[in-house]
Design a protein around this motif. Sequence first.
Motif: not given
Length: 174
Positions: A1-5, A96-104
């Motif tokens: 099973m591949a690990t999501k990075i 893999s799909p790109g930036r998915f979250r931002q936080g301070p």
Amino acid sequence: MATKISVNNVVNAAIYLNGNSFLGRAEEVKLPEITAIMKEHKALGMVGKFELPAGFDKMEGEIKWNSFYEDAMRVQGDIFTYHSIQCRSNVETYSSPGRFRQGPLVTFLTIQFKGSPLGEFKQHEGVGLTAKFSCTYIKQVLAGQEKLELDVLANIYKVDGVDLLADYRANIGS
């Protein structure tokens, strides 16, 4: 099973001194390092030695200003007063799909400047002004969650909101 990075990326920050923005004025900020003081333990009958935590080492940092700013120099000149600093940055999380979250990421410090830098002058280069400081309090908050807090004057040390010195304070009567 591949690990999501997923990877975090922090590339910039803004500095606030006593609540005033110094956006674009600091070239670099070196935040303090929290370092445990370790005491060596050795005893008869033991085949080896090991270390136990005995407190925290002093916390120091520095701000490298990109030019002379009168309001910053005025604050640094008062070595008897504690000041508050905020270092605010943006943590981006990528997969893999790109930036998915931002936080301070906000780091709060209570500091005391050690002196006033007068500058390093070089032909055709900006003046380097590095102000060194000592720190008595630090709190780091990521996306609204307290991750780390150390107050050496109140004997408080919290990691992920867990007060690791609560029993210590109770045991010494404070």
